[in-house]
Motif scaffolding. Structure first.
Motif, PDB file in Angstrom:
ATOM      1  N   ALA B 167       0.842  -1.204   0.000  1.00 47.49           N
ATOM      2  CA  ALA B 167       0.000   0.000   0.000  1.00 47.49           C
ATOM      3  C   ALA B 167       0.875   1.252   0.000  1.00 47.49           C
ATOM      4  CB  ALA B 167      -0.917  -0.009   1.222  1.00 47.49           C
ATOM      5  N   PHE B 245      -1.373   6.712   4.219  1.00 44.01           N
ATOM      6  CA  PHE B 245      -1.776   5.310   4.288  1.00 44.01           C
ATOM      7  C   PHE B 245      -2.541   5.129   5.598  1.00 44.01           C
ATOM      8  CE2 PHE B 245      -0.125   0.905   5.713  1.00 44.01           C
ATOM      9  CZ  PHE B 245      -1.311   0.296   5.347  1.00 44.01           C
ATOM     10  N   ILE B 273      -4.890   5.990   0.759  1.00 42.09           N
ATOM     11  CA  ILE B 273      -5.193   4.559   0.591  1.00 42.09           C
ATOM     12  C   ILE B 273      -5.596   3.977   1.930  1.00 42.09           C
ATOM     13  CG2 ILE B 273      -2.804   3.751   0.930  1.00 42.09           C
ATOM     14  CD1 ILE B 273      -3.448   1.640  -1.291  1.00 42.09           C
ATOM     15  N   ILE B 291      -6.395  -1.991   0.356  1.00 40.30           N
ATOM     16  CA  ILE B 291      -5.944  -3.378   0.344  1.00 40.30           C
ATOM     17  C   ILE B 291      -7.168  -4.245   0.598  1.00 40.30           C
ATOM     18  CG2 ILE B 291      -4.610  -5.137   1.554  1.00 40.30           C
ATOM     19  CD1 ILE B 291      -2.808  -3.328   0.030  1.00 40.30           C
ATOM     20  N   LEU B 333      -4.164  -5.363  -3.881  1.00 39.73           N
ATOM     21  CA  LEU B 333      -4.274  -3.915  -3.849  1.00 39.73           C
ATOM     22  C   LEU B 333      -5.281  -3.488  -4.908  1.00 39.73           C
ATOM     23  CD1 LEU B 333      -1.324  -1.486  -3.545  1.00 39.73           C
ATOM     24  CD2 LEU B 333      -3.166  -0.996  -5.147  1.00 39.73           C
TER      25      LEU B 333
END
Lengths: 376, 376
Positions: B167, B245, B273, B291, B333
Motif C-alpha cells: 500500500a 496510508f 489509501i 488493500i 491492492l
DNA sequence: TTGAAAGCGCTAACAC
DNA sequence: GTGTTAGCGCTTTCAA
C-alpha cells in the motif's frame, strides 16, 4: 470426559440436587455446604451442560435475529443493538441471514430452529400475510418493519409515511420544486417503499407541488449501486431534479456518488436526503441529511415484546392485550450538509454520538402508541 | 404439549428407533415403513427437539463468531461470509460482541457458551498470549487476525506487513515523498497496527524515503471519527503530508472527510489509501484505494479449520499436523480514485462485484502457506 | 436444608 | 429391517 454435576457432588460429598441448588443460586443452602460445593466446582472446572439444562427446562436462552443482509449497515447497527438488548435479558443472539428470499423467510418462521431458540425477531422482506397465517410454530416472534402491517404478530415499526413526508417537506422548505424520489418498488415486497412513496406524495400535495411520475425512480434493492444507477437515470431522463429523497441512506450515498461524477454540486444543484441514519452518512462528502429511526429503541422493544410473549405463553402476539401489539418507535429528521446545514466540526466523539444538528423531531410520536400516528 | 418422537412412533405403529432412523435419513428402512412414518410426522407436525438431540449426540450444530463490533463494516462483511460458510457445513452461527474488551474476550475463550457451541471463531483485540495459554476449555477454536501470532491456536490471517508495504509503495510510486500513516497504536492490543507500521517503514526504506515520526498518527480505534481527527492533527501539525496510508478503510473515510473540509483535493494534494476494502469505499467521493483481504476465503478457512479440529478431536489446533495451523489468506491492492486511478463507470452491478481496477495483486501468496510469506 | 428417584426427548448398542 | 434397553446431564417433584 467432561466433568458433570455428579462428579462435583461426589467430590463435595453431597447429592446432585445440592450442587444444582448451588449452581442455580438457590437460597436455602447451608453456607458451609455451599462453600464445599463451590470449591469442588473450581477444582474440577465444572461447567453445566447447557443442552441438558435446556432439555430439562424447556428453554434455551437463545433468540434468533433474522435479517436480509448482515452487511447492510442498517441491519448491522440494528443487530448490534439487539445483541445488547438481548444480553440484558440473559439471551444470546443467533443470527440468520435470509437474503430477502421468501423461502428462507418462510423456513425461519416455520421453526427451522425452534426448540433451539426461545424467540425470533424477524425483519422480513418477501414474506406474505398468507405465509404468516399458515404458521403453526408456537415460538414467540416479533416482526420488524412495515412488511405485514396488520398481520397476526407483534410488530415494531416506525411511522414510515409520516417520516417520509417530513423528509420531503424538508426539501420543499429549501425552495426546491422538482423533488425526485429514489427507491420506489412495484414488487409485492415493496411495502416499506410504498409507505415512503405515500409520504412523499403527501408532502408534495401539502406543499402545493404537483406529482411528476418522471421524478420517481424504482430500484430493485436499497443498495448503493441501485442509488447510483437510479440517479444517473434521473439525470439522463431530462427530468431535471433539484432535490432527491432517497428511501435509504445507501441509495443516497450512491446518488451522491453519481452527482459528484456528473460535476453537480450538493446541495446547491441538487439537495439530497436519505433514510436510516447509518454511520456512513455522518462522514460522507457531503454529510448526509436523513431520517433517523431510534434503533436502540426498536431493538429494545423487540426484545421486550418477546419477553412478554414468553411470560403470557402467547405465540406471535400478546393475547392478554387482546391481540398483536404494534409498537411505534420514534424517529427524527437530521439535517446535514446535503440539504444545506452548516458544516459541523469533525467530531472526535465515539461513534453513536451525532455531531449533527437536529432541525426537527417527530411530532410527539409515542413509542408505545398502539395505533399509527399517521391519519388513515 | 409438543409432539415427540414417541407420539410419531405410536401413530405410525413403529418403534421410536425407526422414527429416529427416518428422521436422520438412515438408509435401511423399508420404503413402506418410511412412508408411514413420514405421514405421521406431517400429521402431527413433528419437529425434533434439538436440545435432546444435542444432549445425546454431544454436538449442537452451532458455532459462535465473536467480533469486537458487529456494525464495523469489515466485521459485518466477514460475518456475512462466515454465516454462509457455516451454512455449507450445516452449522448455525451465534454472534458474540466483545466490544474489544479483554474481559469479554477472556470469557468467550473460557467457554461461556461451551456445550452450546461446537466451535468458536474469535477476532480478538485485547486478548493476550497469557490469556490464551490459561485456557482450559476444549471447544475447537480459530483465531482471526494477527493478534496472537504464535499462540497455541489455529489462525487465519493475511500478511499484514507485506500488504502494508505494498500500500505504501503504491503511494510512493505516485511520486509522493511525504507519506503519512494513520492508525498507529501503542497499546498492547495494537499488534495489527504494529505490523502495518512495519510494512509502512519497510516500504519507505525500500523507496529511499526517510522515516519521519511526525508523519505517523496514532489513533485509539480504527473508526471514521479517529481518522478524521488524526488527519486534522496531521494537517495542523505542519507535517505537510502529500499522501496517507490509513490502517483501515474507516480511518481513510474519516481522513477523506477532513481533507474535503479543509478544501484539499484528493488525490491531487493528498493521495489516500485504506485497508479492508469495505463496500463504502467503492462509492465514496472520491472512491477509495485499498488493500482487499479475501474475506470469503478467510471465513471459509476458519470454518474448515474448525471442522478439522472437530474431526481430529484437537482443541484449538490440529495436532495431526504437528501443531496449530496458520493459514494465510490472499489480499490484493485495489487502486481507485483516491490514488489517481481513472473513474470507472458507476456500476449497476449487485453489491459485491467490484467495478474497480486492480492495479496489482499480491505476489503469489499461497492461501494455505504454513509460513508467512514475509521475510522474518 | 438436603437426598432419592424420575424423566425431559433423543440416539447408540445390541438384540431379534 | 426393526424393536428393546439404556442413558446423555440436568432439574424437579416429593420425602426425609
Amino acid at each position: 470426559m467432561r466433568t458433570t454435576l455428579r462428579d462435583v457432588a461426589r467430590l463435595a460429598g453431597v447429592s446432585p440436587k445440592t450442587v444444582s441448588n448451588v449452581v442455580n443460586g438457590y437460597l436455602h443452602v447451608r453456607a458451609e455446604t455451599r462453600v464445599r460445593v463451590e470449591e469442588a466446582i473450581v477444582t474440577l472446572n465444572y461447567r453445566p451442560n447447557l443442552s441438558a439444562r435446556n432439555l430439562r427446562r424447556g428453554r434455551t436462552g437463545v433468540i434468533a435475529l433474522a435479517v436480509p443482509e448482515l452487511d447492510v449497515p442498517y441491519f448491522a447497527e440494528l443487530a448490534r443493538h439487539l445483541v445488547a438488548a438481548a444480553d440484558a435479558h440473559g439471551w444470546t443472539v443467533l443470527v440468520d441471514q435470509t437474503d430477502g428470499v421468501r423461502e428462507r423467510e418462510r423456513q425461519v418462521i416455520g421453526g427451522i430452529r425452534d426448540q433451539l431458540i426461545d424467540g425470533l425477531v424477524l425483519s422480513p422482506l418477501a414474506l406474505t400475510a398468507a405465509d404468516l397465517a399458515e404458521r403453526t410454530d408456537a415460538t414467540p416472534m416479533v416482526l420488524l418493519g412495515e412488511r405485514i402491517h396488520h398481520g397476526p404478530a407483534d410488530h415494531v415499526l416506525i411511522d414510515n409515511v409520516a417520516a417520509a413526508r417530513e423528509a420531503t417537506a424538508h426539501l420543499l422548505e429549501l425552495g426546491r420544486t422538482r423533488v425526485a424520489a429514489i427507491g420506489a418498488q412495484r414488487s409485492a415486497a415493496g411495502v416499506t417503499a410504498r409507505m415512503r412513496l405515500r409520504g412523499y406524495r403527501a408532502a408534495l400535495a401539502a406543499g402545493g407541488v404537483g406529482y411528476d411520475e418522471r421524478l420517481v425512480a424504482s430500484t430493485p434493492h436499497f443498495h448503493r449501486a441501485d442509488g447510483a444507477a437510479a440517479m444517473a437515470e434521473l439525470l439522463d431522463s431530462g427530468a431535471r431534479p433539484d432535490a432527491v429523497f432517497c428511501f435509504s441512506d445507501l441509495l443516497a450515498l450512491g446518488a451522491l456518488r453519481t452527482l459528484a461524477e456528473r460535476g453537480l454540486r450538493v446541495p446547491d444543484d441538487v439537495a439530497v436526503i436519505g433514510f436510516d441514519d447509518i454511520e456512513d452518512g455522518r462522514f460522507s462528502v457531503p454529510t448526509l441529511s436523513t431520517i433517523s429511526p431510534d434503533k436502540r429503541r426498536i431493538a429494545g422493544c423487540a426484545v421486550d415484546l418477546l419477553h412478554r410473549q414468553l411470560l403470557t405463553g402467547a405465540a406471535g402476539h400478546a393475547d392478554a392485550d387482546g391481540g398483536p401489539q404494534e409498537v411505534y418507535a420514534d424517529y427524527r429528521l437530521i439535517a446535514r450538509e446535503s440539504t444545506g446545514a452548516s458544516v459541523p466540526p469533525v467530531p472526535s466523539l465515539p461513534a453513536g454520538f451525532s455531531a449533527s444538528v437536529s432541525v426537527s423531531s417527530a411530532p410527539s410520536v409515542s413509542s408505545v402508541s398502539p395505533v399509527p400516528p399517521t391519519a388513515p
